[in-house]
Write a protein that holds these residues in place. Sequence first.
Motif, PDB file in Angstrom:
ATOM      1  N   ILE A 143       0.524  -1.285   0.112  1.00 63.26           N
ATOM      2  CA  ILE A 143      -0.073   0.180   0.041  1.00 63.26           C
ATOM      3  C   ILE A 143       0.907   1.094   0.562  1.00 63.26           C
ATOM      4  CG2 ILE A 143      -1.506   1.144   1.174  1.00 63.26           C
ATOM      5  CD1 ILE A 143      -2.774  -1.886   1.826  1.00 63.26           C
ATOM      6  N   GLY A 144       1.836   1.238   1.182  1.00 67.27           N
ATOM      7  CA  GLY A 144       2.781   2.331   0.861  1.00 67.27           C
ATOM      8  C   GLY A 144       3.565   2.606  -0.410  1.00 67.27           C
ATOM      9  N   GLU A 145       3.858   1.533  -1.304  1.00 69.48           N
ATOM     10  CA  GLU A 145       4.750   1.754  -2.581  1.00 69.48           C
ATOM     11  C   GLU A 145       3.670   2.143  -3.595  1.00 69.48           C
ATOM     12  OE1 GLU A 145       7.694  -0.442  -5.254  1.00 69.48           O
ATOM     13  OE2 GLU A 145       7.297  -1.602  -3.330  1.00 69.48           O
ATOM     14  N   LEU A 146       2.388   1.792  -3.003  1.00 69.28           N
ATOM     15  CA  LEU A 146       1.304   2.037  -4.302  1.00 69.28           C
ATOM     16  C   LEU A 146       1.022   3.623  -3.788  1.00 69.28           C
ATOM     17  CD1 LEU A 146      -0.815  -1.136  -4.435  1.00 69.28           C
ATOM     18  CD2 LEU A 146       0.419   0.411  -6.500  1.00 69.28           C
ATOM     19  N   GLU A 147       0.629   3.964  -2.914  1.00 70.03           N
ATOM     20  CA  GLU A 147       0.958   5.435  -3.223  1.00 70.03           C
ATOM     21  C   GLU A 147       1.879   6.360  -3.119  1.00 70.03           C
ATOM     22  OE1 GLU A 147      -1.781   6.662  -1.545  1.00 70.03           O
ATOM     23  OE2 GLU A 147      -3.137   5.753   0.359  1.00 70.03           O
ATOM     24  N   ALA A 148       3.027   5.612  -3.007  1.00 77.54           N
ATOM     25  CA  ALA A 148       3.857   6.694  -3.598  1.00 77.54           C
ATOM     26  C   ALA A 148       4.153   6.360  -5.373  1.00 77.54           C
ATOM     27  CB  ALA A 148       5.609   5.825  -3.303  1.00 77.54           C
ATOM     28  N   LEU A 149       3.499   5.759  -5.466  1.00 76.35           N
ATOM     29  CA  LEU A 149       3.312   5.695  -7.415  1.00 76.35           C
ATOM     30  C   LEU A 149       1.933   6.441  -8.044  1.00 76.35           C
ATOM     31  CD1 LEU A 149       4.173   4.137  -9.681  1.00 76.35           C
ATOM     32  CD2 LEU A 149       2.387   2.419  -9.045  1.00 76.35           C
ATOM     33  N   VAL A 150       0.804   6.650  -7.093  1.00 77.68           N
ATOM     34  CA  VAL A 150       0.385   7.764  -8.064  1.00 77.68           C
ATOM     35  C   VAL A 150       0.719   8.672  -7.847  1.00 77.68           C
ATOM     36  CG1 VAL A 150      -1.718   5.824  -7.956  1.00 77.68           C
ATOM     37  CG2 VAL A 150      -0.950   7.311  -5.543  1.00 77.68           C
ATOM     38  N   VAL A 151       1.386   9.293  -7.269  1.00 77.95           N
ATOM     39  CA  VAL A 151       2.078  10.837  -6.264  1.00 77.95           C
ATOM     40  C   VAL A 151       2.887  10.561  -7.109  1.00 77.95           C
ATOM     41  CG1 VAL A 151       3.041  12.095  -5.171  1.00 77.95           C
ATOM     42  CG2 VAL A 151       1.094  10.532  -3.364  1.00 77.95           C
ATOM     43  N   GLU A 152       3.901   9.851  -7.881  1.00 75.69           N
ATOM     44  CA  GLU A 152       4.895   9.857  -8.469  1.00 75.69           C
ATOM     45  C   GLU A 152       4.019   9.776  -9.803  1.00 75.69           C
ATOM     46  OE1 GLU A 152       9.044   8.078 -10.132  1.00 75.69           O
ATOM     47  OE2 GLU A 152       7.957   7.543  -8.125  1.00 75.69           O
ATOM     48  N   GLU A 153       3.528   9.011 -10.840  1.00 78.46           N
ATOM     49  CA  GLU A 153       2.483   8.723 -11.979  1.00 78.46           C
ATOM     50  C   GLU A 153       1.162   8.958 -11.994  1.00 78.46           C
ATOM     51  OE1 GLU A 153       4.140   8.522 -14.620  1.00 78.46           O
ATOM     52  OE2 GLU A 153       6.263   7.529 -14.504  1.00 78.46           O
ATOM     53  N   PRO A 154       0.571  10.171 -11.534  1.00 73.54           N
ATOM     54  CA  PRO A 154      -0.912  10.436 -11.148  1.00 73.54           C
ATOM     55  C   PRO A 154      -1.481  10.330 -12.349  1.00 73.54           C
ATOM     56  CG  PRO A 154      -0.128  12.248 -11.286  1.00 73.54           C
ATOM     57  CD  PRO A 154       1.901  11.972 -11.556  1.00 73.54           C
ATOM     58  N   LEU A 155      -0.869  10.377 -13.627  1.00 71.35           N
ATOM     59  CA  LEU A 155      -2.314  10.334 -14.573  1.00 71.35           C
ATOM     60  C   LEU A 155      -1.580   8.217 -15.693  1.00 71.35           C
ATOM     61  CD1 LEU A 155      -1.505  13.412 -16.034  1.00 71.35           C
ATOM     62  CD2 LEU A 155      -2.894  13.553 -14.916  1.00 71.35           C
ATOM     63  N   ARG A 156      -1.591   7.533 -14.668  1.00 69.90           N
ATOM     64  CA  ARG A 156      -1.369   6.577 -15.152  1.00 69.90           C
ATOM     65  C   ARG A 156      -1.811   5.389 -14.559  1.00 69.90           C
ATOM     66  NH1 ARG A 156       3.455   5.090 -18.340  1.00 69.90           N
ATOM     67  NH2 ARG A 156       2.864   2.411 -17.713  1.00 69.90           N
ATOM     68  N   GLU A 157      -3.591   5.424 -14.875  1.00 65.18           N
ATOM     69  CA  GLU A 157      -4.489   4.942 -14.049  1.00 65.18           C
ATOM     70  C   GLU A 157      -3.943   3.626 -13.773  1.00 65.18           C
ATOM     71  OE1 GLU A 157      -8.461   5.416 -15.952  1.00 65.18           O
ATOM     72  OE2 GLU A 157      -7.880   6.682 -17.496  1.00 65.18           O
ATOM     73  N   ARG A 158      -3.120   2.962 -14.049  1.00 62.69           N
ATOM     74  CA  ARG A 158      -3.192   1.691 -13.443  1.00 62.69           C
ATOM     75  C   ARG A 158      -2.495   1.066 -12.178  1.00 62.69           C
ATOM     76  NH1 ARG A 158      -4.555  -4.030 -13.187  1.00 62.69           N
ATOM     77  NH2 ARG A 158      -2.888  -5.164 -12.972  1.00 62.69           N
ATOM     78  N   GLY A 159      -2.382   2.754 -11.890  1.00 54.94           N
ATOM     79  CA  GLY A 159      -1.452   2.715 -10.332  1.00 54.94           C
ATOM     80  C   GLY A 159      -2.741   3.132  -9.284  1.00 54.94           C
ATOM     81  N   TRP A 160      -3.323   3.716  -9.920  1.00 56.47           N
ATOM     82  CA  TRP A 160      -5.122   3.429  -9.178  1.00 56.47           C
ATOM     83  C   TRP A 160      -5.113   2.638  -8.760  1.00 56.47           C
ATOM     84  CZ3 TRP A 160      -4.783   8.052  -5.956  1.00 56.47           C
ATOM     85  CH2 TRP A 160      -4.514   9.494  -6.784  1.00 56.47           C
ATOM     86  N   GLU A 161      -5.670   1.834 -10.387  1.00 56.84           N
ATOM     87  CA  GLU A 161      -6.273   0.247 -10.235  1.00 56.84           C
ATOM     88  C   GLU A 161      -5.662  -0.459  -9.016  1.00 56.84           C
ATOM     89  OE1 GLU A 161      -7.371  -2.991 -13.143  1.00 56.84           O
ATOM     90  OE2 GLU A 161      -6.405  -0.805 -14.241  1.00 56.84           O
ATOM     91  N   LEU A 162      -4.516  -0.192  -9.185  1.00 54.61           N
ATOM     92  CA  LEU A 162      -3.931  -1.661  -8.471  1.00 54.61           C
ATOM     93  C   LEU A 162      -4.088  -0.650  -6.816  1.00 54.61           C
ATOM     94  CD1 LEU A 162      -0.462  -1.892 -10.062  1.00 54.61           C
ATOM     95  CD2 LEU A 162      -2.089  -3.357  -9.765  1.00 54.61           C
ATOM     96  N   LEU A 163      -4.054   0.162  -6.797  1.00 54.92           N
ATOM     97  CA  LEU A 163      -3.811   0.746  -5.125  1.00 54.92           C
ATOM     98  C   LEU A 163      -5.202   0.912  -4.371  1.00 54.92           C
ATOM     99  CD1 LEU A 163      -3.038   2.914  -2.732  1.00 54.92           C
ATOM    100  CD2 LEU A 163      -4.363   4.331  -3.837  1.00 54.92           C
ATOM    101  N   ALA A 164      -6.156   0.587  -5.531  1.00 52.41           N
ATOM    102  CA  ALA A 164      -7.290   0.229  -4.326  1.00 52.41           C
ATOM    103  C   ALA A 164      -8.057  -1.170  -4.550  1.00 52.41           C
ATOM    104  CB  ALA A 164      -8.230   0.790  -5.854  1.00 52.41           C
ATOM    105  N   THR A 165      -7.610  -2.019  -5.419  1.00 51.81           N
ATOM    106  CA  THR A 165      -7.244  -3.489  -5.172  1.00 51.81           C
ATOM    107  C   THR A 165      -6.533  -3.644  -3.759  1.00 51.81           C
ATOM    108  OG1 THR A 165      -6.612  -3.350  -7.630  1.00 51.81           O
ATOM    109  CG2 THR A 165      -6.615  -5.447  -6.214  1.00 51.81           C
TER     110      THR A 165
END
Length: 292
Positions: free
Chosen positions: A185-207
């Motif tokens: 979860i922490g790594e995915l939170e960092a990912l969506v901050v770094e790449e906010p427009l790549r939807e796959r990161g948000w999908e993985l975080l929500a999952t």
Amino acid sequence: MIGVDLCVLGPVGAVRAGRPVALGGRRQRMVLAALLVAQGRMLPVDRLRELVWGDRDRVASRATLYGYVAGLRRALEPEHAARQGDVLVHAGTGYAIRLPPGRVDAERFTALVDRGAMLLDRGRPVEAAATLDTGLALWRGPAFADLGDVPFVLPAVTRLEAARATAVELRLTALLQAGRHAGLIGELEALVVEEPLRERGWELLATALYRAGRQGDALAALRRARRTLAEQLGADPGPALRRIEAAILHHDETLAPALAAAPAVSARHRLRRPLAGRVPGVRRRAPRRPSP
């Protein structure tokens, strides 16, 4: 022949017999970078001069280019005479870099990403994650880090950085499939901050949040994604994000951390992104007019 490895996943560099090689000044390294970007194709001397000195009003003489080529040969293969190199090859009116497969770090990285995607598609997420970790460990900084402002390397930089982002997403997908959602979860939170427009990161975080028993936080993450896309692109979420939102709301069994729940579409196809232009899976909408 003593083995030579060339590096572009970070500052342009070379290793010979296990030791770093001094490649000289900026223009000399630009000559090497131009040949590496050509990926084994022969570059005519005049084209090479245009590329390396394209930021000046006057292009340097052929003699200057020959001096840099000789300097690179002395660094990469000092055992050879000036026109008899095995790595920096001269033929006709041009030059090329010729190395056995896998001697450029970008090639090794691409091969490892392909293998990681294949392992993930075959239901072997732990092996896939380990393979992708090995590939990502080859990066020492941004691609062509010391020459990133040179126009002729920009397309290669774009391709490599996009491949790196895909590899990161593939690795996280593999770990998520392996049931390691709580630790991601922490790594995915960092990912969506770094790449906010790549939807796959948000999908993985929500999952990951949903599988950790945090349904409310998962839905909140998807609301953040929707707001980010609207503010930065004037766009709505794509089908994948809309589907996962519906699945979370209905406690869909496909969100269970089981390998069988993975979609049939290949991992590489799921995560493919364009190098430029519109973000896939995002439906454009007209920007809102300001209130009077």
